[in-house]
Design a protein around this motif. Structure first.
Motif, PDB file in Angstrom:
ATOM      1  N   ILE A 180       0.824  -1.211   0.000  1.00  8.63           N
ATOM      2  CA  ILE A 180       0.000   0.000   0.000  1.00  8.63           C
ATOM      3  C   ILE A 180       0.854   1.256   0.000  1.00  8.63           C
ATOM      4  CG2 ILE A 180      -1.745   1.289   1.284  1.00  8.63           C
ATOM      5  CD1 ILE A 180      -2.804  -1.364   2.305  1.00  8.63           C
ATOM      6  N   ALA A 181       1.987   1.248   0.744  1.00 12.54           N
ATOM      7  CA  ALA A 181       2.815   2.454   0.854  1.00 12.54           C
ATOM      8  C   ALA A 181       3.311   2.908  -0.512  1.00 12.54           C
ATOM      9  CB  ALA A 181       3.995   2.205   1.792  1.00 12.54           C
ATOM     10  N   LYS A 182       3.591   1.968  -1.401  1.00 14.26           N
ATOM     11  CA  LYS A 182       4.066   2.339  -2.739  1.00 14.26           C
ATOM     12  C   LYS A 182       2.968   3.053  -3.527  1.00 14.26           C
ATOM     13  CE  LYS A 182       7.231  -1.611  -2.908  1.00 14.26           C
ATOM     14  NZ  LYS A 182       7.562  -2.879  -3.585  1.00 14.26           N
ATOM     15  N   LEU A 183       1.687   2.664  -3.268  1.00 14.43           N
ATOM     16  CA  LEU A 183       0.589   3.282  -3.994  1.00 14.43           C
ATOM     17  C   LEU A 183       0.425   4.749  -3.622  1.00 14.43           C
ATOM     18  CD1 LEU A 183      -2.099   0.442  -3.750  1.00 14.43           C
ATOM     19  CD2 LEU A 183      -0.550   0.948  -5.649  1.00 14.43           C
ATOM     20  N   ALA A 184       0.828   5.102  -2.401  1.00 18.01           N
ATOM     21  CA  ALA A 184       0.671   6.483  -1.936  1.00 18.01           C
ATOM     22  C   ALA A 184       1.707   7.421  -2.538  1.00 18.01           C
ATOM     23  CB  ALA A 184       0.751   6.536  -0.413  1.00 18.01           C
ATOM     24  N   SER A 185       2.678   6.891  -3.262  1.00 19.43           N
ATOM     25  CA  SER A 185       3.738   7.729  -3.821  1.00 19.43           C
ATOM     26  C   SER A 185       3.182   8.772  -4.786  1.00 19.43           C
ATOM     27  CB  SER A 185       4.770   6.861  -4.538  1.00 19.43           C
ATOM     28  OG  SER A 185       5.379   5.966  -3.642  1.00 19.43           O
ATOM     29  N   ALA A 186       2.234   8.372  -5.626  1.00 19.07           N
ATOM     30  CA  ALA A 186       1.660   9.305  -6.593  1.00 19.07           C
ATOM     31  C   ALA A 186       0.972  10.461  -5.881  1.00 19.07           C
ATOM     32  CB  ALA A 186       0.673   8.581  -7.510  1.00 19.07           C
ATOM     33  N   PHE A 187       0.288  10.165  -4.765  1.00 22.03           N
ATOM     34  CA  PHE A 187      -0.372  11.241  -4.019  1.00 22.03           C
ATOM     35  C   PHE A 187       0.656  12.215  -3.457  1.00 22.03           C
ATOM     36  CE2 PHE A 187      -2.296  13.304  -0.414  1.00 22.03           C
ATOM     37  CZ  PHE A 187      -3.562  13.618  -0.877  1.00 22.03           C
ATOM     38  N   GLN A 188       1.755  11.700  -2.943  1.00 24.24           N
ATOM     39  CA  GLN A 188       2.806  12.569  -2.421  1.00 24.24           C
ATOM     40  C   GLN A 188       3.371  13.466  -3.517  1.00 24.24           C
ATOM     41  OE1 GLN A 188       4.402  12.784   1.048  1.00 24.24           O
ATOM     42  NE2 GLN A 188       2.194  12.464   0.973  1.00 24.24           N
ATOM     43  N   LEU A 189       3.521  12.920  -4.712  1.00 26.27           N
ATOM     44  CA  LEU A 189       4.002  13.736  -5.833  1.00 26.27           C
ATOM     45  C   LEU A 189       3.014  14.850  -6.166  1.00 26.27           C
ATOM     46  CD1 LEU A 189       5.386  10.892  -8.109  1.00 26.27           C
ATOM     47  CD2 LEU A 189       6.739  12.686  -7.031  1.00 26.27           C
ATOM     48  N   LEU A 190       1.727  14.544  -6.097  1.00 24.57           N
ATOM     49  CA  LEU A 190       0.712  15.562  -6.356  1.00 24.57           C
ATOM     50  C   LEU A 190       0.794  16.680  -5.317  1.00 24.57           C
ATOM     51  CD1 LEU A 190      -1.786  16.608  -7.847  1.00 24.57           C
ATOM     52  CD2 LEU A 190      -3.188  15.132  -6.363  1.00 24.57           C
TER      53      LEU A 190
ATOM     54  N   LEU B 147       6.144  12.521 -13.473  1.00 21.73           N
ATOM     55  CA  LEU B 147       6.490  11.264 -12.806  1.00 21.73           C
ATOM     56  C   LEU B 147       5.244  10.491 -12.381  1.00 21.73           C
ATOM     57  CD1 LEU B 147       9.521  12.408 -10.627  1.00 21.73           C
ATOM     58  CD2 LEU B 147       9.580  11.030 -12.705  1.00 21.73           C
ATOM     59  N   ILE B 148       4.161  11.196 -12.024  1.00 20.54           N
ATOM     60  CA  ILE B 148       2.916  10.517 -11.647  1.00 20.54           C
ATOM     61  C   ILE B 148       2.427   9.642 -12.798  1.00 20.54           C
ATOM     62  CG2 ILE B 148       0.452  10.897 -11.207  1.00 20.54           C
ATOM     63  CD1 ILE B 148       1.256  13.309  -9.508  1.00 20.54           C
ATOM     64  N   PHE B 149       2.421  10.181 -14.014  1.00 18.10           N
ATOM     65  CA  PHE B 149       1.945   9.405 -15.161  1.00 18.10           C
ATOM     66  C   PHE B 149       2.879   8.247 -15.492  1.00 18.10           C
ATOM     67  CE2 PHE B 149      -0.378  13.395 -15.830  1.00 18.10           C
ATOM     68  CZ  PHE B 149      -1.662  12.878 -16.010  1.00 18.10           C
ATOM     69  N   GLU B 150       4.152   8.382 -15.123  1.00 15.36           N
ATOM     70  CA  GLU B 150       5.099   7.294 -15.364  1.00 15.36           C
ATOM     71  C   GLU B 150       4.907   6.145 -14.367  1.00 15.36           C
ATOM     72  OE1 GLU B 150       7.421   6.728 -17.666  1.00 15.36           O
ATOM     73  OE2 GLU B 150       6.853   8.513 -18.790  1.00 15.36           O
TER      74      GLU B 150
ATOM     75  N   SER C 224      -1.477   3.424  -9.112  1.00 11.20           N
ATOM     76  CA  SER C 224      -1.114   4.462  -8.148  1.00 11.20           C
ATOM     77  C   SER C 224      -1.985   5.700  -8.316  1.00 11.20           C
ATOM     78  CB  SER C 224       0.362   4.841  -8.320  1.00 11.20           C
ATOM     79  OG  SER C 224       1.200   3.777  -7.924  1.00 11.20           O
ATOM     80  N   ILE C 225      -2.313   6.054  -9.566  1.00  9.90           N
ATOM     81  CA  ILE C 225      -3.165   7.220  -9.816  1.00  9.90           C
ATOM     82  C   ILE C 225      -4.563   6.986  -9.247  1.00  9.90           C
ATOM     83  CG2 ILE C 225      -4.254   8.604 -11.624  1.00  9.90           C
ATOM     84  CD1 ILE C 225      -1.770   8.111 -13.333  1.00  9.90           C
ATOM     85  N   LEU C 226      -5.102   5.770  -9.439  1.00 10.40           N
ATOM     86  CA  LEU C 226      -6.435   5.461  -8.918  1.00 10.40           C
ATOM     87  C   LEU C 226      -6.450   5.465  -7.392  1.00 10.40           C
ATOM     88  CD1 LEU C 226      -7.565   2.620 -11.371  1.00 10.40           C
ATOM     89  CD2 LEU C 226      -8.387   4.994 -11.283  1.00 10.40           C
ATOM     90  N   PHE C 227      -5.375   4.994  -6.771  1.00 13.60           N
ATOM     91  CA  PHE C 227      -5.289   5.022  -5.302  1.00 13.60           C
ATOM     92  C   PHE C 227      -5.326   6.469  -4.805  1.00 13.60           C
ATOM     93  CE2 PHE C 227      -3.001   5.166  -1.275  1.00 13.60           C
ATOM     94  CZ  PHE C 227      -3.609   4.130  -0.561  1.00 13.60           C
TER      95      PHE C 227
ATOM     96  N   ILE D  83      -8.528  11.307  -2.596  1.00 13.08           N
ATOM     97  CA  ILE D  83      -9.165  12.604  -2.852  1.00 13.08           C
ATOM     98  C   ILE D  83     -10.679  12.501  -2.676  1.00 13.08           C
ATOM     99  CG2 ILE D  83      -9.642  14.323  -4.639  1.00 13.08           C
ATOM    100  CD1 ILE D  83      -6.821  13.756  -5.738  1.00 13.08           C
ATOM    101  N   VAL D  84     -11.271  11.413  -3.152  1.00 11.01           N
ATOM    102  CA  VAL D  84     -12.719  11.218  -3.009  1.00 11.01           C
ATOM    103  C   VAL D  84     -13.108  11.114  -1.537  1.00 11.01           C
ATOM    104  CG1 VAL D  84     -14.614   9.615  -3.438  1.00 11.01           C
ATOM    105  CG2 VAL D  84     -13.036  10.197  -5.288  1.00 11.01           C
TER     106      VAL D  84
END
Length: 700
Positions: free
Chosen positions: A343-353, A396-399, A404-407, A412-413
């Motif tokens: 799960i922690a890896k999935l949160a990476s995209a949110f941190q980038l945002l 980097l988020i799109f990469e 990860s983007i859906l997580f 956000i929801v």
């Protein structure tokens, strides 16, 4: 000038070494001890380049975070910045998401120790150990940031010592053939790996959530964060080079204990033990730093009514006890019920945002033109630094892929649902972005300016602010009969026009305009009329004392209609150059702070001359007043010219009072018995003077 209801603040007890240790410890864990093996599977030997490239987009983020943290040193970090820049909706999203990301990172670190523990105790269940450590760190944080910071310093010191030994030995044993076919994985794989390992660096910026607890944040935060960033770049750059140079790629690819494997190639079993100890120190340090940072998010959101008020409560140690309990509880639930390694890896995209939004927040705060937005450190290369800081994380988020983007979208929801069901009707706050809109003819939120002014007051003066000089060269009017404000203003204008390039009529108009719109603070028998002008080169002040009282009319700031009157006994008329509004506000804030101090009114009323009236406005820690006597320590000063007297370093004589008259002396002035010296300067120098002439110090 006192707030009707002051919020309890966290204790400012984190020093530079604490900030550096927390920022460094939050960075050097899984990013170094676990990820190189995973990165090797994607990029081959070029994982070294991926780690170095990953640091590039973090630089704008670090500079943006430093600017915001030195302007708004408040608990909550990313949440607080986004809330004040964009409003409570984005603040809620940033607060919830960043808090959960940190919780997952803490759980990830505690469970991630299992890979290294398994090297020695393969049958040991790691979950109970991780839960026990979470509880222990929670208890430690309950007793104060200083306790957690102290542990962090010890952990990081030994971690860097062990890594230094490993680097020193490994640098002589690298195998050149391991770097062959360096770019064989291709550009796309290297960039994808860069996006994956980027998250290894973001811990550097998480210390900003503790900025309210940092001593002298305007100096300490920039130094601590930048030192930690340099340390991380060196460790990742040198460390991955040595790992690749020691371990064949076939063995390194997918390895979950890459550093221990490299140490085994270098030193055998003792090397594995050495690096495993370092890894355990790293995982505990990142868990401790993450827990300290994460617990400040619920507290800050509780203060702002986005979470129940219980989370803003502080313990007798002035720590957010309920926020710590909530954070530790969720960490334990994640450890026992979920798989934090995934799960922690999935949160990476949110941190980038969030990092991209923080860079955008700097642009919003600067373009809002709020005078009280006064960072102690401004990001260089504005706005290009921030534009890079926005675009590179989004790329980097799109990469990182759709999962990860859906997580992140899910976070956000959930935050949106919470905001509209719980928080929306509890807040009336807007962000600085409305001040940008105001420049285009739309809304603005003036309470934000008031909040930032409060922060200015709390941060205090800067070393370059000429507060003492302004006070000591100010003019003093002392009246012994009751007067009207307009009469006093006319006399003040007559004095000011002699030293500033404005007419009496212009001065009166400026002050009255500010008074009618509510810009003149009036409280506790004190008024602070003030204005700025583009025709001034330096700030000037007139001090007015009228013990019988000056009657001032109060005005409705919207209609400018009179709505009552008040009586004041002290008025401080400040005029400043228009070019430095933040300094103008800091000086006003310092006057307000001095007026609120318990002993001010007594000193103000008892002062027997113009010099004593001036000195009553200064703080005793910022000046020394010496009376030259015929006996005692100051007797050696009598009959000497000032050029013959050696003061403490950084001190100067700002005024000399002789027979009731004050003037600025020069080197040829000969001191006489009965002279009174007002000396200003650095705190250390003033302390030395107090010790040298202790019996001659006139207590203020």
């Amino acid at each position: 000038m006192s707030e009707a209801r002051k919020q309890k603040r966290l204790k400012k007890e984190l020093r530079l070494i604490d900030v550096y240790a927390i920022a460094t410890g939050a960075t050097l864990s899984s990013g170094f001890f676990l990820l190189p093996g995973v990165a090797a599977a994607q990029a081959g030997p070029a994982l070294i380049l991926a780690y170095l490239l990953a640091a590039v987009p973090l630089v704008p983020a670090a500079f943006s975070v430093i600017e915001l943290a030195t302007a708004m040193p408040r608990a909550g970090g990313f949440y607080y910045f986004l809330d004040r820049a964009f409003g409570p909706y984005l603040g809620t999203i940033g607060g919830f998401g960043t808090w959960l990301s940190l919780v997952l990172k803490v759980a990830f670190a505690l469970v991630g120790m299992g890979a290294y523990v398994a090297l020695f105790l393969p049958g040991l269940p790691i979950a109970p150990v991780a839960v026990g450590l979470a509880l222990l760190l929670g208890v430690l944080n309950y007793f104060g940031a200083k306790k957690g910071g102290g542990l962090q310093v010890v952990l990081v010191f030994f971690l860097l010592l062990l890594l230094g030994l490993f680097f020193a030995g490994g640098s002589f044993a690298v195998q050149a053939q391991h770097f062959e076919n360096f770019f064989a994985a291709g550009f796309d794989s290297i960039i994808a790996t860069t996006g994956m390992v980027y998250i290894s660096y973001v811990g550097v910026t998480k210390v900003e959530s503790l900025s309210e607890e940092v001593s002298d944040p305007e100096k300490t935060l920039p130094r601590g964060i930048l030192l930690a960033l340099v340390t991380a770049i060196v460790v990742y750059g040198v460390g991955t080079t040595i790992i690749v140079g020691l371990v064949p790629m076939s063995e390194l690819s997918g390895n979950l204990t890459p550093v221990a494997t490299a140490a085994g190639h270098l030193l055998g079993r003792p090397g594995v033990i050495l690096i495993s100890i370092a890894a355990l120190l790293a995982f505990v340090s990142v868990a401790n730093a993450g827990l300290m940072s994460a617990s400040r998010y619920p507290m800050a959101m509780g203060r702002d009514h986005l979470l129940p008020s219980i989370f803003r409560r502080l313990s007798r140690h002035r720590t957010p006890v309920y926020a710590i309990v909530l954070t530790v509880t969720v960490v334990i639930l994640v450890i026992t019920c979920l798989n934090p390694l995934r799960i922690a890896k999935l949160a990476s995209a949110f941190q980038l945002l969030m990092i991209a939004l923080v860079s955008l927040a700097v642009i919003v705060m600067r373009e809002s033109r709020i005078p009280s937005y006064d960072p102690g450190y401004k990001s260089p290369l504005y706005p290009w630094m921030q534009i890079v800081g926005i675009l590179t994380p989004l790329y980097l988020i799109f990469e990182m892929g759709m999962i990860s983007i859906l997580f992140s979208a899910g976070l956000i929801v959930l935050a949106t649902i919470w905001y509209y069901t719980f928080a929306r009707h509890r807040v009336t706050r807007s962000g600085a972005i409305y001040h940008v809109f105001a420049r285009l003819g739309h809304l603005r939120y003036d309470a934000l300016d008031s909040e930032l002014r409060g922060i200015l007051r709390e941060k205090g003066l800067r070393a370059e602010d000429p507060f003492e000089e302004i006070i000591l060269r100010s003019m003093v009017l002392d009246f012994d009969t009751p007067m009207e404000f307009e009469t006093v203003l006319g006399k003040v204008a007559a004095q000011l026009r002699r030293i500033i390039p404005l007419t009496e009529k212009e001065i009166i108009a400026q002050v009255m305009d500010g008074t009618r719109i509510g810009a003149t603070p009036v409280s506790h028998g004190v008024a602070l009329p003030h204005f700025r002008s583009d025709r001034l080169e330096q700030a000037e002040m007139v001090l007015v004392r009228c013990l019988p009282g000056v009657t001032m009319m109060l005005y409705d700031p919207l209609t400018h209609a009179e709505e009552g009157a008040t009586r004041v006994h002290a008025l401080f008329f400040l005029v400043s150059p228009d070019a430095n509004p933040a300094q103008h506000l800091r000086i006003l804030a310092r006057i307000a702070e001095r007026v609120d101090e318990g002993g001010f009114a007594i000193e103000w009323n008892r002062a027997t001359g113009r010099q004593e009236i001036k000195e009553s406005l200064l703080h005793s820690d910022r000046f020394v007043s010496l009376l030259v006597n015929v006996v005692g320590p100051t007797a050696i000063l009598a009959d000497k010219a000032l050029r013959e007297i050696t003061l403490a370093e950084g001190c100067l004589i700002a005024a000399l009072t002789r027979q009731g008259h004050s003037f600025v002396p020069n080197g040829n002035t000969v001191l006489q018995s009965g002279d009174r010296l007002t000396i200003i300067g650095a705190e250390a120098g003033l302390s030395e003077l107090r010790q040298r002439y202790i019996e001659g110090v006139v207590a203020q």
